[in-house]
Design a protein around this motif. Structure first.
Motif, PDB file in Angstrom:
ATOM      1  N   ARG A   1      71.443  -9.128  56.305  1.00 24.86           N
ATOM      2  CA  ARG A   1      72.993  -9.378  56.270  1.00 24.86           C
ATOM      3  C   ARG A   1      73.246 -10.672  55.299  1.00 24.86           C
ATOM      4  O   ARG A   1      72.557 -11.649  55.516  1.00 24.86           O
ATOM      5  CB  ARG A   1      73.270  -9.478  57.664  1.00 24.86           C
TER       6      ARG A   1
ATOM      7  N   SER B   1      75.375  -4.148  55.033  1.00 26.21           N
ATOM      8  CA  SER B   1      74.969  -5.421  55.544  1.00 26.21           C
ATOM      9  C   SER B   1      75.631  -6.628  54.718  1.00 26.21           C
ATOM     10  O   SER B   1      74.934  -7.792  54.752  1.00 26.21           O
ATOM     11  CB  SER B   1      73.424  -5.529  55.603  1.00 26.21           C
TER      12      SER B   1
ATOM     13  N   GLU C   1      80.459  -4.142  62.369  1.00 17.65           N
ATOM     14  CA  GLU C   1      78.851  -3.928  62.338  1.00 17.65           C
ATOM     15  C   GLU C   1      78.539  -2.591  62.207  1.00 17.65           C
ATOM     16  O   GLU C   1      79.148  -1.799  63.062  1.00 17.65           O
ATOM     17  CB  GLU C   1      78.284  -4.508  63.538  1.00 17.65           C
TER      18      GLU C   1
ATOM     19  N   THR D   1      75.257  -0.015  62.513  1.00 20.09           N
ATOM     20  CA  THR D   1      73.941   0.294  62.840  1.00 20.09           C
ATOM     21  C   THR D   1      73.501   1.614  63.044  1.00 20.09           C
ATOM     22  O   THR D   1      74.111   2.457  63.540  1.00 20.09           O
ATOM     23  CB  THR D   1      73.969  -0.374  64.224  1.00 20.09           C
TER      24      THR D   1
ATOM     25  N   PHE E   1      75.150  -8.946  66.237  1.00 15.48           N
ATOM     26  CA  PHE E   1      76.429  -9.734  66.261  1.00 15.48           C
ATOM     27  C   PHE E   1      76.916  -9.455  67.890  1.00 15.48           C
ATOM     28  O   PHE E   1      77.601 -10.303  68.481  1.00 15.48           O
ATOM     29  CB  PHE E   1      77.379  -8.477  65.420  1.00 15.48           C
TER      30      PHE E   1
END
Length: 218
Positions: free
Chosen positions: A46, A90, A161, A163, A196
């Motif tokens: 990131r 990212s 975020e 994922t 996060f």
């Protein structure tokens, strides 16, 4: 200092006076990124640029990530798309000027799209392009990084975020930018993966969705 297109360091004296806008040259961008070269070549590493300008730092980060994606996954279009989404998801940026935010998003998308189109031509899908555009709309934000707010609405800056849960399924959770910055310097709140959720609870969670359908769902 903020990056610019074509190595222009100052757009206008007024912008320098009002916003302290002085852009970084391409050579300096590369020299600085070479200090963390290994991270720039990790697809999922990131990066956050709190004064991203029109995006040269983020553009070069994306170029480096996509070169890795292409070298490993080019033979499978689905895997190339999936890992390109991972690379772009990212990358984060904040800027106080709307024209910079718009230009940064456009430049990042064009970098992806030019490589994608060259590799797969007529096999390219609009679903993938729309997913990339949607992620950029959530990751490159208008905001005052010093005050953690949108300068037009005074609302808190919120980042998403992204994922991958399993295979092609993607999970989105939204977090306030202020908590990410305020607590990121404390070892009690950050793990080695930069998760996060270690820093703060999400303000909103979304259902797991196929990465090619996240824009449609939204």
């Amino acid at each position: 200092m903020m990056p610019s297109t074509n190595n222009i360091q100052v757009k206008s004296k007024k912008r320098v006076s009002d916003h302290g806008e002085v852009f970084t040259s391409e050579r300096e961008v590369n020299d600085m990124l070479d200090l963390v070269k290994q991270e720039t070549q990790r697809i999922d590493s990131r990066f956050l640029e709190p004064a991203c300008g029109s995006g040269n730092f983020l553009v070069e980060v994306l170029n480096r990530k996509l070169r890795v994606v292409e070298s490993i996954f080019r033979r499978s279009q689905l895997e190339y798309e999936r890992n390109s989404v991972l690379a772009i998801s990212s990358i984060y940026g904040v800027d106080i000027l709307n024209d910079n935010v718009k230009e940064c998003r456009e430049r990042l998308f064009e970098i992806f799209d030019s490589k994608y189109s060259k590799l797969y031509r007529k096999k390219c899908t609009e679903q993938c392009r729309q997913s990339i555009k949607f992620i950029l709309s959530k990751n490159i934000m208008l905001g005052d990084a010093l005050y953690y707010t949108n300068p037009e609405t005074n609302e808190p800056i919120v980042f998403s975020e992204w994922t991958f849960i399993t295979g092609s399924l993607l999970k989105r959770r939204d977090f306030r930018y202020r908590f990410l910055v305020d607590k990121s310097n404390s070892s009690d709140h950050v793990n080695d993966l930069g998760d996060f959720s270690v820093i703060d609870e999400p303000i909103q969670e979304f259902p797991v969705t196929h990465f090619l359908k996240i824009a449609e769902y939204a």
